[in-house]
Write a protein that holds these residues in place. Structure first.
Motif, PDB file in Angstrom:
ATOM      1  N   ARG A 255       0.953  -1.256   0.708  1.00 29.69           N
ATOM      2  CA  ARG A 255       0.331   0.372  -0.042  1.00 29.69           C
ATOM      3  C   ARG A 255       0.844   1.211   0.299  1.00 29.69           C
ATOM      4  NH1 ARG A 255      -1.903   3.889   3.279  1.00 29.69           N
ATOM      5  NH2 ARG A 255      -4.129   4.627   2.966  1.00 29.69           N
ATOM      6  N   GLU A 256       2.080   1.239   1.004  1.00 26.56           N
ATOM      7  CA  GLU A 256       2.669   2.505   0.960  1.00 26.56           C
ATOM      8  C   GLU A 256       3.028   2.381  -0.393  1.00 26.56           C
ATOM      9  OE1 GLU A 256       2.618   4.719   3.197  1.00 26.56           O
ATOM     10  OE2 GLU A 256       1.020   3.398   3.440  1.00 26.56           O
ATOM     11  N   VAL A 257       3.766   1.488  -1.405  1.00 21.67           N
ATOM     12  CA  VAL A 257       4.727   1.956  -1.897  1.00 21.67           C
ATOM     13  C   VAL A 257       3.728   2.083  -3.216  1.00 21.67           C
ATOM     14  CG1 VAL A 257       5.333   0.379  -4.307  1.00 21.67           C
ATOM     15  CG2 VAL A 257       6.422  -0.362  -1.850  1.00 21.67           C
ATOM     16  N   GLY A 258       1.953   1.764  -3.697  1.00 21.32           N
ATOM     17  CA  GLY A 258       1.854   2.257  -4.012  1.00 21.32           C
ATOM     18  C   GLY A 258       0.540   3.956  -4.511  1.00 21.32           C
ATOM     19  N   ILE A 259       0.860   4.490  -2.893  1.00 19.87           N
ATOM     20  CA  ILE A 259       0.696   5.773  -2.357  1.00 19.87           C
ATOM     21  C   ILE A 259       1.925   6.098  -2.591  1.00 19.87           C
ATOM     22  CG2 ILE A 259       0.670   7.413  -0.729  1.00 19.87           C
ATOM     23  CD1 ILE A 259      -0.910   4.895   0.370  1.00 19.87           C
ATOM     24  N   SER A 260       3.433   5.903  -2.940  1.00 16.60           N
ATOM     25  CA  SER A 260       4.562   6.720  -3.509  1.00 16.60           C
ATOM     26  C   SER A 260       4.479   6.875  -5.155  1.00 16.60           C
ATOM     27  CB  SER A 260       5.874   5.825  -2.757  1.00 16.60           C
ATOM     28  OG  SER A 260       5.588   5.552  -1.578  1.00 16.60           O
ATOM     29  N   MET A 261       3.658   5.743  -5.584  1.00 15.64           N
ATOM     30  CA  MET A 261       4.319   6.225  -6.800  1.00 15.64           C
ATOM     31  C   MET A 261       3.355   6.904  -7.505  1.00 15.64           C
ATOM     32  SD  MET A 261       2.813   2.236  -8.082  1.00 15.64           S
ATOM     33  CE  MET A 261       4.201   0.957  -8.143  1.00 15.64           C
ATOM     34  N   PRO A 262       4.400   7.688  -8.653  1.00 18.47           N
ATOM     35  CA  PRO A 262       3.512   9.013  -9.493  1.00 18.47           C
ATOM     36  C   PRO A 262       2.517   8.283 -10.063  1.00 18.47           C
ATOM     37  CG  PRO A 262       5.997   8.434 -10.259  1.00 18.47           C
ATOM     38  CD  PRO A 262       5.778   7.540  -9.373  1.00 18.47           C
ATOM     39  N   ALA A 263       1.861   9.357 -10.241  1.00 19.65           N
ATOM     40  CA  ALA A 263       0.780   8.986 -11.347  1.00 19.65           C
ATOM     41  C   ALA A 263       1.151   8.222 -12.854  1.00 19.65           C
ATOM     42  CB  ALA A 263       0.220  10.190 -11.667  1.00 19.65           C
ATOM     43  N   CYS A 264       2.361   9.223 -12.752  1.00 15.50           N
ATOM     44  CA  CYS A 264       3.024   7.997 -14.507  1.00 15.50           C
ATOM     45  C   CYS A 264       2.612   6.897 -14.628  1.00 15.50           C
ATOM     46  CB  CYS A 264       3.380   8.118 -15.460  1.00 15.50           C
ATOM     47  SG  CYS A 264       5.073   8.904 -14.088  1.00 15.50           S
ATOM     48  N   LEU A 265       3.055   5.835 -13.298  1.00 14.57           N
ATOM     49  CA  LEU A 265       3.183   4.708 -13.679  1.00 14.57           C
ATOM     50  C   LEU A 265       1.930   3.887 -12.592  1.00 14.57           C
ATOM     51  CD1 LEU A 265       6.417   4.734 -12.004  1.00 14.57           C
ATOM     52  CD2 LEU A 265       6.052   4.518 -14.570  1.00 14.57           C
ATOM     53  N   ARG A 266       0.882   4.533 -12.685  1.00 15.37           N
ATOM     54  CA  ARG A 266      -0.617   3.919 -12.222  1.00 15.37           C
ATOM     55  C   ARG A 266      -1.271   3.959 -13.428  1.00 15.37           C
ATOM     56  NH1 ARG A 266      -2.292   6.895  -7.876  1.00 15.37           N
ATOM     57  NH2 ARG A 266      -0.149   8.369  -7.137  1.00 15.37           N
ATOM     58  N   GLU A 267      -1.463   3.707 -14.223  1.00 16.76           N
ATOM     59  CA  GLU A 267      -2.910   3.542 -15.226  1.00 16.76           C
ATOM     60  C   GLU A 267      -3.098   4.405 -16.354  1.00 16.76           C
ATOM     61  OE1 GLU A 267      -6.416   0.407 -15.535  1.00 16.76           O
ATOM     62  OE2 GLU A 267      -5.433   1.201 -13.114  1.00 16.76           O
ATOM     63  N   THR A 268      -2.009   5.513 -16.267  1.00 17.96           N
ATOM     64  CA  THR A 268      -2.409   6.529 -17.018  1.00 17.96           C
ATOM     65  C   THR A 268      -2.289   5.852 -18.765  1.00 17.96           C
ATOM     66  OG1 THR A 268      -0.375   7.484 -16.081  1.00 17.96           O
ATOM     67  CG2 THR A 268      -2.501   8.236 -14.489  1.00 17.96           C
ATOM     68  N   GLY A 269      -1.247   5.133 -18.602  1.00 17.29           N
ATOM     69  CA  GLY A 269      -0.239   5.314 -19.923  1.00 17.29           C
ATOM     70  C   GLY A 269       0.626   6.012 -20.431  1.00 17.29           C
ATOM     71  N   GLU A 270       1.093   6.953 -19.888  1.00 20.61           N
ATOM     72  CA  GLU A 270       2.142   8.172 -19.327  1.00 20.61           C
ATOM     73  C   GLU A 270       3.351   7.308 -19.141  1.00 20.61           C
ATOM     74  OE1 GLU A 270       0.284  11.116 -17.015  1.00 20.61           O
ATOM     75  OE2 GLU A 270      -1.271  11.038 -18.508  1.00 20.61           O
ATOM     76  N   GLY A 271       3.603   6.946 -18.214  1.00 23.11           N
ATOM     77  CA  GLY A 271       5.582   6.605 -18.166  1.00 23.11           C
ATOM     78  C   GLY A 271       6.147   4.907 -18.221  1.00 23.11           C
ATOM     79  N   GLY A 272       6.332   4.654 -18.037  1.00 23.40           N
ATOM     80  CA  GLY A 272       7.239   3.509 -18.073  1.00 23.40           C
ATOM     81  C   GLY A 272       7.401   2.707 -19.482  1.00 23.40           C
ATOM     82  N   LEU A 273       7.042   1.941 -19.763  1.00 21.20           N
ATOM     83  CA  LEU A 273       6.580   1.307 -21.633  1.00 21.20           C
ATOM     84  C   LEU A 273       5.560   1.601 -22.066  1.00 21.20           C
ATOM     85  CD1 LEU A 273       6.981  -2.274 -20.526  1.00 21.20           C
ATOM     86  CD2 LEU A 273       8.342  -1.914 -21.768  1.00 21.20           C
ATOM     87  N   ALA A 274       4.533   2.252 -21.960  1.00 24.47           N
ATOM     88  CA  ALA A 274       4.119   3.284 -22.313  1.00 24.47           C
ATOM     89  C   ALA A 274       5.066   4.224 -22.861  1.00 24.47           C
ATOM     90  CB  ALA A 274       2.615   3.340 -21.222  1.00 24.47           C
ATOM     91  N   ALA A 275       5.472   4.854 -22.122  1.00 24.56           N
ATOM     92  CA  ALA A 275       5.810   5.866 -22.309  1.00 24.56           C
ATOM     93  C   ALA A 275       7.393   5.924 -23.405  1.00 24.56           C
ATOM     94  CB  ALA A 275       7.329   7.543 -21.381  1.00 24.56           C
ATOM     95  N   THR A 276       7.963   4.797 -24.374  1.00 25.81           N
ATOM     96  CA  THR A 276       9.283   4.129 -24.510  1.00 25.81           C
ATOM     97  C   THR A 276       8.806   4.841 -26.675  1.00 25.81           C
ATOM     98  OG1 THR A 276       8.345   1.799 -25.271  1.00 25.81           O
ATOM     99  CG2 THR A 276       9.759   2.338 -23.162  1.00 25.81           C
ATOM    100  N   PRO A 277       9.611   4.837 -27.412  1.00 26.55           N
ATOM    101  CA  PRO A 277       9.301   5.618 -28.631  1.00 26.55           C
ATOM    102  C   PRO A 277       8.325   3.921 -29.825  1.00 26.55           C
ATOM    103  CG  PRO A 277      11.728   5.353 -28.022  1.00 26.55           C
ATOM    104  CD  PRO A 277      10.826   4.854 -26.637  1.00 26.55           C
ATOM    105  N   GLU A 278       8.695   2.584 -29.027  1.00 28.51           N
ATOM    106  CA  GLU A 278       7.557   2.243 -29.831  1.00 28.51           C
ATOM    107  C   GLU A 278       6.479   2.483 -29.346  1.00 28.51           C
ATOM    108  OE1 GLU A 278       6.441  -0.898 -32.533  1.00 28.51           O
ATOM    109  OE2 GLU A 278       8.702   0.571 -31.810  1.00 28.51           O
ATOM    110  N   GLY A 279       6.470   2.402 -27.645  1.00 27.32           N
ATOM    111  CA  GLY A 279       5.165   2.675 -26.346  1.00 27.32           C
ATOM    112  C   GLY A 279       4.864   3.605 -27.985  1.00 27.32           C
TER     113      GLY A 279
END
Length: 288
Positions: A255-279
């Motif tokens: 729970r604490e880790v989840g709360i600490s995650m930035p919004a871009c890494l919580r299903e918004t499709g704005e970070g991580g693999l979604a933000a790669t050039p291919e993504g």
């Protein structure tokens, strides 16, 4: 509803009831239904998991075109080769992908606990039933165990990627499958709880980064990882290995880790693999 695995373990020790019996009784109290009705309803859910696996269509692609046919590829590979992971794990991986692809192709699945993580519990449970020939009644009891674990996680933390990242979805599903697997193999209530903890903590921090905001890439293949982690955690627990961090504290940490995650890494499709050039290319193609 139980808010801790420790509470379930203590009540099981005090009453002599099994994990699944406690969860069934809790379900009956909460929904004001008879035990028979509760059991039949959960057995129907297990039957739906079986039907989703049987009805998989290896020719289908999702509307986006991002996923589809991989479940069939895995099935043919396992049939025709000697998988590195062995036949059993090969079947587990195959079923996990099939279920995830069926979800993306809008076929009927069981959210366990979510649609994005729908492949983990069925992959583990269906494969174990095929290997060990458990009855549907035994599988339904294991599904009570899985649902009880999921209920505690939902009450103490969250099961939605938008709230806590993919650790809340695949992580929770893996914990549920691990506990159910231990129950099926005759493990103690304590072993069930620790299997769930070890599965969840080994997926701690997993982000939710769906390409184009769709529950397809990388979601489908993460179901495979969740299922394999569940089985490894189950075997550790059955061997007597215990989580050094108490199970409920593992859930609290998630729970604490989840709360600490930035919004871009919580299903918004704005970070991580979604933000790669291919993504980004895939997103732009789909959105055109």
């Amino acid at each position: 509803m139980y808010r801790s695995l420790e509470e379930i373990c203590k009540e099981a020790a005090a009453t002599g009831c099994s994990f699944w019996e406690l969860i069934q009784k809790d379900d009956c109290r909460e929904r004001q239904i008879a035990q028979e009705e509760s059991f039949v309803q959960l057995q129907r859910m297990y039957q739906a998991m079986k039907e989703a696996d049987q009805d998989y269509d290896e020719t289908l692609h999702s509307r986006s075109g991002l996923v589809g046919t991989d479940g069939g590829k895995l099935e043919h590979y396992v049939d025709q080769n000697e998988p590195i992971c062995g036949d059993f794990l090969g079947r587990v991986m195959e079923k996990a992908v099939k279920m995830g692809e069926s979800n993306a192709c809008m076929k009927r699945i069981v959210a366990a606990p979510t649609a994005g993580a729908c492949g983990v519990v069925p992959a583990v449970f269906l494969s174990m039933q095929e290997k060990y020939h458990y009855t549907d009644e035994e599988m339904t009891k294991a599904l009570y165990v899985a649902s009880g674990i999921g209920g505690v996680i939902a009450s103490r933390a969250f099961i939605a990627g938008a709230q806590g990242g993919c650790q809340a979805e695949i992580g929770s599903a893996s914990a549920m499958a691990a506990g159910g697997a231990v129950h099926l193999r005759g493990g103690s209530v304590e072993a069930v709880a620790h299997a769930a903890a070890m599965a969840l903590k080994n997926l701690l921090g997993l982000v939710c980064d769906p390409v184009a905001g769709l529950v397809e890439v990388p979601c489908v293949k993460r179901n495979v990882s969740g299922a394999v982690v569940a089985l490894s955690a189950a075997d550790m627990a059955l061997a007597g290995v215990r989580s050094r961090i108490p199970p409920d504290e593992v859930i609290d940490a998630m729970r604490e880790v989840g709360i600490s995650m930035p919004a871009c890494l919580r299903e918004t499709g704005e970070g991580g693999l979604a933000a790669t050039p291919e993504g980004i290319k895939m997103r732009d193609r789909i959105m055109d």
